[in-house]
Write a protein that holds these residues in place. Structure first.
Motif, mmCIF file in Angstrom:
data_model
loop_
_atom_site.group_PDB
_atom_site.id
_atom_site.type_symbol
_atom_site.label_atom_id
_atom_site.label_comp_id
_atom_site.label_asym_id
_atom_site.label_seq_id
_atom_site.Cartn_x
_atom_site.Cartn_y
_atom_site.Cartn_z
ATOM 1 N N MET A 1 3.701 -3.970 -12.595
ATOM 2 C CA MET A 1 4.210 -3.612 -11.265
ATOM 3 C C MET A 1 4.945 -2.279 -11.330
ATOM 4 O O MET A 1 5.243 -1.768 -12.395
ATOM 5 C CB MET A 1 5.151 -4.697 -10.745
ATOM 6 N N LEU A 2 5.282 -1.750 -10.166
ATOM 7 C CA LEU A 2 5.974 -0.475 -10.131
ATOM 8 C C LEU A 2 7.394 -0.627 -10.669
ATOM 9 O O LEU A 2 8.046 -1.646 -10.475
ATOM 10 C CB LEU A 2 6.041 0.049 -8.700
ATOM 11 N N GLU A 252 -1.930 -1.146 -7.931
ATOM 12 C CA GLU A 252 -0.648 -0.546 -7.568
ATOM 13 C C GLU A 252 -0.162 0.425 -8.638
ATOM 14 O O GLU A 252 0.353 1.497 -8.331
ATOM 15 C CB GLU A 252 0.388 -1.637 -7.328
ATOM 16 N N ALA A 253 -0.335 0.059 -9.909
ATOM 17 C CA ALA A 253 0.099 0.931 -10.994
ATOM 18 C C ALA A 253 -0.658 2.249 -11.006
ATOM 19 O O ALA A 253 -0.136 3.267 -11.474
ATOM 20 C CB ALA A 253 -0.078 0.218 -12.335
ATOM 21 N N LEU A 254 -1.881 2.257 -10.493
ATOM 22 C CA LEU A 254 -2.686 3.475 -10.449
ATOM 23 C C LEU A 254 -2.696 4.130 -9.070
ATOM 24 O O LEU A 254 -3.515 5.002 -8.797
ATOM 25 C CB LEU A 254 -4.124 3.166 -10.888
ATOM 26 N N THR A 255 -1.772 3.741 -8.209
ATOM 27 C CA THR A 255 -1.629 4.382 -6.898
ATOM 28 C C THR A 255 -0.735 5.611 -7.052
ATOM 29 O O THR A 255 0.316 5.552 -7.687
ATOM 30 C CB THR A 255 -1.018 3.407 -5.883
ATOM 31 N N ARG A 256 -1.195 6.715 -6.488
ATOM 32 C CA ARG A 256 -0.448 7.969 -6.602
ATOM 33 C C ARG A 256 -0.301 8.626 -5.226
ATOM 34 O O ARG A 256 -1.188 8.488 -4.363
ATOM 35 C CB ARG A 256 -1.189 8.960 -7.518
ATOM 36 N N ALA A 257 0.797 9.345 -5.044
ATOM 37 C CA ALA A 257 0.984 10.156 -3.843
ATOM 38 C C ALA A 257 0.314 11.505 -4.048
ATOM 39 O O ALA A 257 0.571 12.184 -5.046
ATOM 40 C CB ALA A 257 2.465 10.342 -3.543
ATOM 41 N N ASP A 258 -0.573 11.887 -3.141
ATOM 42 C CA ASP A 258 -1.269 13.161 -3.230
ATOM 43 C C ASP A 258 -0.278 14.284 -2.929
ATOM 44 O O ASP A 258 0.321 14.315 -1.843
ATOM 45 C CB ASP A 258 -2.423 13.187 -2.217
ATOM 46 N N PRO A 259 -0.079 15.229 -3.848
ATOM 47 C CA PRO A 259 0.912 16.297 -3.609
ATOM 48 C C PRO A 259 0.539 17.206 -2.447
ATOM 49 O O PRO A 259 1.417 17.845 -1.863
ATOM 50 C CB PRO A 259 0.929 17.064 -4.935
ATOM 51 N N MET A 260 -0.731 17.279 -2.101
ATOM 52 C CA MET A 260 -1.157 18.156 -1.008
ATOM 53 C C MET A 260 -0.856 17.550 0.359
ATOM 54 O O MET A 260 -0.322 18.219 1.250
ATOM 55 C CB MET A 260 -2.655 18.434 -1.123
ATOM 56 N N SER A 261 -1.206 16.267 0.531
ATOM 57 C CA SER A 261 -1.073 15.639 1.849
ATOM 58 C C SER A 261 0.108 14.679 1.946
ATOM 59 O O SER A 261 0.558 14.356 3.053
ATOM 60 C CB SER A 261 -2.352 14.871 2.181
ATOM 61 N N ASP A 263 -0.220 11.643 1.229
ATOM 62 C CA ASP A 263 -0.827 10.330 1.402
ATOM 63 C C ASP A 263 -0.942 9.609 0.061
ATOM 64 O O ASP A 263 -1.055 10.234 -0.995
ATOM 65 C CB ASP A 263 -2.224 10.453 2.015
ATOM 66 N N LEU A 264 -0.954 8.293 0.124
ATOM 67 C CA LEU A 264 -1.150 7.482 -1.065
ATOM 68 C C LEU A 264 -2.637 7.270 -1.310
ATOM 69 O O LEU A 264 -3.402 7.014 -0.381
ATOM 70 C CB LEU A 264 -0.468 6.124 -0.909
ATOM 71 N N TYR A 265 -3.037 7.357 -2.577
ATOM 72 C CA TYR A 265 -4.433 7.118 -2.955
ATOM 73 C C TYR A 265 -4.486 6.146 -4.117
ATOM 74 O O TYR A 265 -3.690 6.231 -5.057
ATOM 75 C CB TYR A 265 -5.126 8.417 -3.364
ATOM 76 N N ALA A 266 -5.437 5.225 -4.036
ATOM 77 C CA ALA A 266 -5.786 4.427 -5.210
ATOM 78 C C ALA A 266 -6.606 5.333 -6.114
ATOM 79 O O ALA A 266 -7.687 5.782 -5.731
ATOM 80 C CB ALA A 266 -6.594 3.205 -4.797
ATOM 81 N N THR A 267 -6.098 5.606 -7.302
ATOM 82 C CA THR A 267 -6.795 6.529 -8.198
ATOM 83 C C THR A 267 -7.594 5.796 -9.265
ATOM 84 O O THR A 267 -8.022 6.400 -10.245
ATOM 85 C CB THR A 267 -5.811 7.513 -8.864
ATOM 86 N N SER A 268 -7.824 4.497 -9.070
ATOM 87 C CA SER A 268 -8.663 3.737 -9.995
ATOM 88 C C SER A 268 -10.143 3.953 -9.717
ATOM 89 O O SER A 268 -10.986 3.686 -10.575
ATOM 90 C CB SER A 268 -8.340 2.250 -9.885
ATOM 91 N N ALA A 269 -10.491 4.419 -8.517
ATOM 92 C CA ALA A 269 -11.880 4.673 -8.126
ATOM 93 C C ALA A 269 -11.873 5.496 -6.858
ATOM 94 O O ALA A 269 -10.866 5.565 -6.136
ATOM 95 C CB ALA A 269 -12.642 3.370 -7.899
ATOM 96 N N HIS A 270 -13.016 6.121 -6.552
ATOM 97 C CA HIS A 270 -13.105 6.873 -5.303
ATOM 98 C C HIS A 270 -13.070 5.951 -4.093
ATOM 99 O O HIS A 270 -12.473 6.274 -3.068
ATOM 100 C CB HIS A 270 -14.410 7.689 -5.276
ATOM 101 N N MET A 271 -13.745 4.803 -4.223
ATOM 102 C CA MET A 271 -13.788 3.804 -3.156
ATOM 103 C C MET A 271 -13.458 2.444 -3.748
ATOM 104 O O MET A 271 -13.886 2.128 -4.851
ATOM 105 C CB MET A 271 -15.183 3.758 -2.514
#
Length: 459
Positions: A1-2, A252-261, A263-271
């Motif tokens: 978890m975070l 959740e552990a691989l969720t990151r905030a995009d520095p450009m926007s 927004d939160l992104y799941a970075t484990s996969a594109h979709m």
């Protein structure tokens, strides 16, 4: 978890809302402290994919939603730790590229290619436990959780497997990027993508004829003065990854905030997608998916009502962003038209810009006389045909297919033009979970879908 530090970050607070909600299909981890240590380590590792790549996929899927492209989402039922190799990744990519060429060349619309790969490890189960010869153990939930061997030690959920899944996904992604950006995906290589065991079959011969036509077209373009060497779209391809995001601590552990926007992104996969068993409107999975900006999918089975689907659309894509949400029907051949048409009409009338895709696999799994879980190819093809008929009746775009397959010469699904019988299943039944189409059957499916697309375009 975070960690507490991430919980304090206001940009990350939305993603933790799922914790207060019921989360279906989660393993019973024997050591919660071990899980927290592993997810903390995952949170400090680099992202597997990047926000800009996911935004590119959203744009590509927006064209699918508008009826200007077609989605091919395909790959393994469940990836394995034990059978992982560079060659297995290359072969899986091969068969998906073959299918995409058939769809694009035969239908005249671009094909968006998304693999069930580089993260498709976790599997939902109908029961948390399995009994064999009077012994009851936890069910196998994919190699990211436990092992398929039927022993007490093997079936114990182990958080350390989350790290192994991350590192195997990273290796797979590195290879996929190399192959799709290098010469392997060059259209001049279409002949070389055929698996040896497919070559002499009717599907292989049909594909060879199509590849010959592509070769002649490329030579014609060159003869007309077109510098095909300078056209990157002929020599490289966009290929995206996806998986069912079942294990929320991992996601959740691989969720990151995009520095450009921001927004939160799941970075484990594109979709990522929500399964039929975890799409509860008040559940943790819907809450988590609503918090990330990736393109997302949601499976929709035969029990789904129009009101439920509309509410899912509102919660998962309230801003109605084209390409953000893909609804993946899994109704079964017998119920696809009657079950899907009311959903298509409701979503159409509410003007939600969704992609509609068909999962023709999961409505047809049964146990054969030989004791193997299997599927009939004819049932799979019948559901796809019904999917196209339902869309034609409602005036909507049949946007894609979502299939479980392998490039290998396995004997897991019954039938096909090179017919596999129940007595053949023992020969090469290799899946760690659900039965997959082999290379011949996958290519046959691609030609059948291409015929449906051509018929729809000509109407």
């Amino acid at each position: 978890m975070l960690t507490a530090e991430r919980d304090a970050d206001p940009t990350m607070r939305a993603v933790v809302d799922w914790r207060a909600l019921p989360a279906a299909q989660q393993p019973e981890w024997p050591d919660e402290g071990h899980l927290q240590r592993v997810t903390k380590e995952l949170a400090e590792l680099p992202p597997l994919v990047f926000a800009a790549e996911s935004r590119d996929l959203t744009g590509a899927l927006a064209r699918v939603a508008e009826g200007r492209a077609f989605l091919l989402q395909a790959g393994d039922c469940a990836e394995s730790f034990t059978s992982f190799s560079a060659e297995s990744v290359r072969r899986r990519l091969q068969v998906i590229l073959q299918m995409a060429v058939v769809l694009t060349y035969s239908s005249g619309v671009p094909t968006v290619k998304i693999g069930r790969i580089a993260g498709q490890f976790a599997k939902p189960r109908s029961s948390g436990f399995e009994t064999v010869d009077g012994v009851t153990l936890p069910s196998f939930r994919g190699h990211i959780v436990n092992d398929d061997a039927f022993t007490e030690t093997a079936r114990r959920p182990d958080p350390q497997r989350l790290l192994q899944a991350y590192h195997q996904s990273a290796s797979t992604l590195n290879l996929l990027r190399s192959l799709t950006r290098g010469g392997f995906s060059d259209l001049n290589q279409v002949h070389s993508w055929t698996q040896d065991f497919v070559t002499a079959t009717p599907q292989g011969q049909q594909y060879r004829a199509l590849a010959d036509e592509i070769g002649r077209a490329l030579r014609f373009m060159t003869a007309c003065g077109v510098d095909t060497a300078s056209l990157p779209t002929l020599h490289r391809t966009d290929f995206f990854t996806s998986h069912e995001a079942l294990l929320l601590p991992y996601e959740e552990a691989l969720t990151r905030a995009d520095p450009m926007s921001g927004d939160l992104y799941a970075t484990s996969a594109h979709m990522i997608w929500i399964g039929e068993r975890t799409r509860q409107l008040e559940g943790a999975h819907v809450a988590y998916f609503a918090s990330v900006a990736n393109p997302i999918g949601c499976k929709v089975g035969p029990t789904a009502t129009a009101d439920e689907v509309l509410e899912l659309c509102e919660r998962l894509n309230p801003d109605r962003i084209p390409g953000r949400l893909t609804l993946i029907s899994r109704m079964g051949a017998a119920g696809i038209e009657d079950g899907l048409r009311p959903l298509l009409a409701a979503v159409r009338d509410a003007e939600h810009p969704v992609v509609w895709a068909c999962d023709p696999m999961h409505g047809h799994t049964f146990t054969s006389d030989s004791g193997h879980k299997t599927r009939r190819v004819d049932d799979i093809l019948d559901e796809i045909a019904g999917f196209f008929r339902a869309h034609e009746a409602e005036g909507t775009w049949a946007g894609g297919v979502h299939v479980e397959l392998t490039s290998d010469d396995v004997t897991e699904c019954l039938g096909g033009s090179h017919e596999i019988l129940d007595s053949d299943l023992d020969a090469r039944y290799e899946t760690v979970c659900d039965p997959r189409l082999n290379g011949r059957q996958s290519l046959d499916l691609a030609f059948r879908v291409a015929e449906a697309l051509r018929a729809r375009s000509a109407a």
